[in-house]
Design a protein around this motif. Structure first.
Motif, short mmCIF file in Angstrom:
data_model
loop_
_atom_site.label_atom_id
_atom_site.label_comp_id
_atom_site.label_asym_id
_atom_site.label_seq_id
_atom_site.Cartn_x
_atom_site.Cartn_y
_atom_site.Cartn_z
N THR A 1 4.65 -1.74 8.24
CA THR A 1 4.12 -2.57 7.14
C THR A 1 2.65 -2.27 6.90
N GLN A 2 1.89 -2.09 7.98
CA GLN A 2 0.47 -1.78 7.82
C GLN A 2 0.28 -0.44 7.11
N ALA A 3 1.13 0.54 7.43
CA ALA A 3 1.05 1.84 6.76
C ALA A 3 1.35 1.71 5.27
N ILE A 4 2.35 0.90 4.93
CA ILE A 4 2.69 0.68 3.52
C ILE A 4 1.51 0.04 2.79
N MET A 5 0.90 -0.96 3.41
CA MET A 5 -0.22 -1.65 2.80
C MET A 5 -1.38 -0.68 2.56
N LEU A 6 -1.71 0.14 3.54
CA LEU A 6 -2.84 1.07 3.40
C LEU A 6 -2.55 2.12 2.34
N ARG A 7 -1.29 2.53 2.25
CA ARG A 7 -0.93 3.50 1.21
C ARG A 7 -1.15 2.92 -0.18
N HIS A 8 -0.80 1.67 -0.37
CA HIS A 8 -0.99 1.04 -1.67
C HIS A 8 -2.46 0.78 -1.97
N LEU A 9 -3.29 0.79 -0.95
CA LEU A 9 -4.73 0.64 -1.16
C LEU A 9 -5.43 1.98 -1.36
N GLY A 10 -4.64 3.05 -1.42
CA GLY A 10 -5.20 4.36 -1.73
C GLY A 10 -5.54 5.23 -0.55
N PHE A 11 -5.16 4.81 0.66
CA PHE A 11 -5.42 5.62 1.85
C PHE A 11 -4.32 6.66 2.01
N SER A 12 -4.72 7.90 2.24
CA SER A 12 -3.74 8.91 2.63
C SER A 12 -3.33 8.63 4.07
N GLU A 13 -2.27 9.28 4.51
CA GLU A 13 -1.82 9.08 5.89
C GLU A 13 -2.90 9.49 6.88
N GLU A 14 -3.60 10.59 6.55
CA GLU A 14 -4.67 11.06 7.43
C GLU A 14 -5.85 10.08 7.46
N GLU A 15 -6.21 9.55 6.27
CA GLU A 15 -7.32 8.59 6.20
C GLU A 15 -6.99 7.31 6.94
N ALA A 16 -5.76 6.84 6.81
CA ALA A 16 -5.33 5.62 7.49
C ALA A 16 -5.41 5.80 9.00
N LYS A 17 -4.97 6.98 9.47
CA LYS A 17 -4.99 7.24 10.91
C LYS A 17 -6.43 7.33 11.41
N ALA A 18 -7.32 7.98 10.62
CA ALA A 18 -8.71 8.13 11.04
C ALA A 18 -9.44 6.79 11.09
N GLN A 19 -9.16 5.95 10.12
CA GLN A 19 -9.88 4.67 10.04
C GLN A 19 -9.26 3.60 10.93
N PHE A 20 -7.93 3.50 10.93
CA PHE A 20 -7.28 2.36 11.57
C PHE A 20 -6.20 2.77 12.56
N GLY A 21 -6.24 4.03 13.00
CA GLY A 21 -5.20 4.50 13.91
C GLY A 21 -5.14 3.72 15.20
N PHE A 22 -6.30 3.30 15.71
CA PHE A 22 -6.33 2.53 16.98
C PHE A 22 -5.56 1.23 16.85
N LEU A 23 -5.65 0.57 15.68
CA LEU A 23 -4.95 -0.70 15.49
C LEU A 23 -3.45 -0.46 15.30
N MET A 24 -3.12 0.55 14.50
CA MET A 24 -1.70 0.82 14.25
C MET A 24 -1.00 1.30 15.52
N ASP A 25 -1.72 2.06 16.34
CA ASP A 25 -1.15 2.47 17.63
C ASP A 25 -0.89 1.24 18.52
N ALA A 26 -1.83 0.28 18.48
CA ALA A 26 -1.67 -0.93 19.31
C ALA A 26 -0.44 -1.72 18.89
N PHE A 27 -0.12 -1.68 17.58
CA PHE A 27 1.04 -2.43 17.09
C PHE A 27 2.35 -1.90 17.69
N GLU A 28 2.33 -0.68 18.20
CA GLU A 28 3.55 -0.10 18.77
C GLU A 28 3.82 -0.59 20.19
N TYR A 29 2.89 -1.37 20.73
CA TYR A 29 3.05 -1.85 22.11
C TYR A 29 3.37 -3.35 22.14
N GLY A 30 4.17 -3.81 21.22
CA GLY A 30 4.61 -5.19 21.27
C GLY A 30 3.59 -6.18 20.75
#
Length: 583
Positions: free
Chosen positions: A492-521
């Motif tokens: 869901t966070q990836a979808i939201m960032l995409r709609h805000l104009g972030f490319s997949e690479e930009e989303a990972k560079a800016q918020f990858g630490f948070l999105m990675d944390a979401f994978e741990y429950g």
């Protein structure tokens, strides 16, 4: 010890005791044979007395040399005061001084250290350490302390844990401009000062802290006004395993506790209003509901005649001003000039008087009859004796203009009473906001806000209609807190960032630490942040936050006391690998 008592402590029960006091000389009165000195500290004022019959000559000489703001220590006997002063707690006694010690002299202050001072705001900000000696400023700072302690105690008793988060973080493109800090050890790289601890408090929820709070400094490099500073303080909170209702109930409880504890005001259940309703009824998303003057939309009953101004408008809206029919024509003309100012931007104003006999007299009688005007009165809730003010134009602009007019009229009519409190929850905000200049959407709150359940699919087809799981707490027409239920899964966070104009690479560079944390429950979580400076000023009956900040910046973002910001020397610039043109 420097003192046995403070200068607000002594009463008639202390008569005949020997005491030692210390403080600043507020003022002296010298009759030659007798000298009185008002000694001041944070706690109050005590009068000292020196007289030639009971005081050694050498001490009389010292007493006569005392100037305003000298720091002194005295020892003496508490005696009954002949001319009592009922205006101060120590007014029944005075100190017959037997010993005096000048701890530090003072040059003449640039303004009088009294409640009603002769110093202007700029001068007092330059010498803020002197201004703090004045009762109003000192009492505001003590008031802020009381509010802060009440918040800490309440949240601690509710099992919230205070956790400090970093001040040197990573710059992100969302929100206001960041203050950036160059890194000496990492050439060409920069920290940012946090606009809020948003991502860190979400990570604390992932870490299982469950209920977090922090009274924290935040920083935004944006234009200033009376209720905004480049550095400000938030009551920052987050909770796990909750829904929106849990957040609203918890922090409604905190606000109700503060109103009772600090202002001795009891408030029942807070009303709730959707964002759409707030905009339609009041023209803004933080309405002051201490008074009426709700908007009445008049399109259906005002666009059937030949008045082109109304017929060409997207919205025709009016408010009923209580007792406004008493306004003179000159006063109404001044009101029309007020709405035409560039800060408001209206092209003009139509009005209709509601006479006591039930008739009406408008500025557009040429186009509208008594039946038409009666319908205007019904739509705006106007009564005999009121004045109906009407604006028209583009919907968003005219709502903002009418909102400004409503608040100005309430101020003029004395309807915004500082000792009345009307809290309100505004809910169901739009998730996204359209930037009219670029044509792109951006997050109305921040990119971590969750859409309302079942609405994420609309992001692809109707992005402007998606509602956020977000809420603001409004008090007396001021937003004092805002928050949301957060996104807590990576997809869901990836979808939201995409709609805000972030490319997949930009989303990972800016918020990858948070999105990675979401994978741990990551648990479902949400929170809120209160603006402490604004909250304290409203509870204190004022709307200017500078009065409740120890060392505030001016409207240009400068600290005129320490002269900051300031240039740094070339050696420091070289250490930081900053290339600048040094004139």
């Amino acid at each position: 010890m420097y003192r046995t008592h403070n200068n607000g402590a002594l009463r008639s029960s202390h008569i005949k005791e020997t005491v030692t006091l210390a403080g600043w000389v507020q003022k002296t009165r010298n009759k030659g044979f007798m000298i009185w000195v008002d000694l001041r500290d944070r706690y109050g004022i005590t009068q000292l007395i020196f007289d030639e019959e009971r005081t050694p000559k050498a001490m009389m000489v010292i007493a006569s040399s005392l100037g305003r703001e000298f720091v002194i220590q005295v020892t003496g006997t508490v005696i009954e005061r002949e001319s009592k002063n009922p205006n101060i707690p120590t007014g029944d006694i005075e100190i017959l001084v037997s010993e005096i010690n000048i701890l530090n002299e003072s040059i003449t202050p640039p303004f009088t250290i009294e409640d009603e001072t002769d110093g202007g705001e700029d001068l007092r900000m330059k010498y803020r350490y002197l201004d703090i000696r004045r009762n109003p400023v000192r009492e505001n700072l003590i008031f802020r302390h009381k509010v802060t302690m009440a918040v800490r105690n309440y949240l601690s008793q509710k099992d919230f844990v205070e956790v400090e988060t970093p001040y040197l973080i990573k710059s992100t493109p969302e929100g206001a401009r960041d203050f950036v800090v160059p890194s000496r050890m990492n050439e060409g790289q920069f920290y940012a000062l946090p606009q809020s601890p948003q991502t860190f408090k979400q990570l604390l929820m992932v870490g299982g802290m469950d209920q977090y709070f922090q009274i924290v400094k935040c920083f935004r490099d944006e234009d200033l006004r009376a209720d905004r500073q480049p550095e400000f303080t938030q009551i920052d909170c987050e909770m796990a395993f909750i829904e929106q209702e849990d957040i609203l109930n918890t922090f409604e409880g905190l606000t109700r506790h503060l109103l009772k504890e600090i202002n001795n005001v009891e408030i029942g259940k807070f009303p709730r209003m959707t964002y759409d309703d707030a905009m339609q009824r009041y023209g803004n998303d933080k309405p002051d509901i201490r008074f009426g003057m709700e908007f009445g939309e008049l399109n259906a009953i005002a666009q059937h005649k030949d008045f082109k101004v109304f017929n060409s408008a997207e919205l025709v809206v009016g408010i009923a001003v209580p007792g406004g029919n008493s306004f003179t024509r000159k006063e109404i003309d001044k009101l029309i000039d007020w709405v035409k100012r560039p800060q408001v931007g209206a092209l003009g104003m139509v009005y209709s008087r509601c006479n006591d006999d039930g008739s009406f007299k408008s500025s557009v009688d040429k186009f509208y009859n008594q039946d038409d005007l009666a319908k205007w009165a019904e739509a705006t809730g106007a009564n005999p004796g009121d004045l109906i003010c009407i604006l028209s134009g583009e919907t968003n602009k005219v709502r903002a203009q009418m909102s400004a007019l409503r608040m100005e009229l309430a101020e003029r009519l004395g309807l915004r009473k500082a000792d009345e409190f009307a809290p309100l929850w505004v809910i169901d905000f739009p998730l996204l906001e359209l930037d009219e200049e670029t044509g792109h959407y951006h997050a109305m709150h921040h990119p971590f806000t969750s859409p309302k359940p079942g609405q994420i699919e609309l992001l692809d087809t109707e992005p402007g209609n998606v509602k956020a799981n977000a809420y603001d707490l409004v008090l007396n027409g001021n937003e004092i807190g805002g928050g949301s239920i957060r996104i807590h899964d990576k997809e869901t966070q990836a979808i939201m960032l995409r709609h805000l104009g972030f490319s997949e690479e930009e989303a990972k560079a800016q918020f990858g630490f948070l999105m990675d944390a979401f994978e741990y429950g990551a648990p479902p979580h949400g929170g809120i942040a209160f603006g402490l400076d604004r909250l304290v000023s409203i509870l204190g009956g004022q709307e200017t936050i500078r009065d409740f900040i120890a060392f505030p910046k001016n409207n240009a973002g400068r600290d005129v006391m320490i002269d900051a910001p300031a240039p740094i020397d070339e050696e420091q610039l070289n250490e930081l690998n900053l290339i600048v043109d040094i004139q």
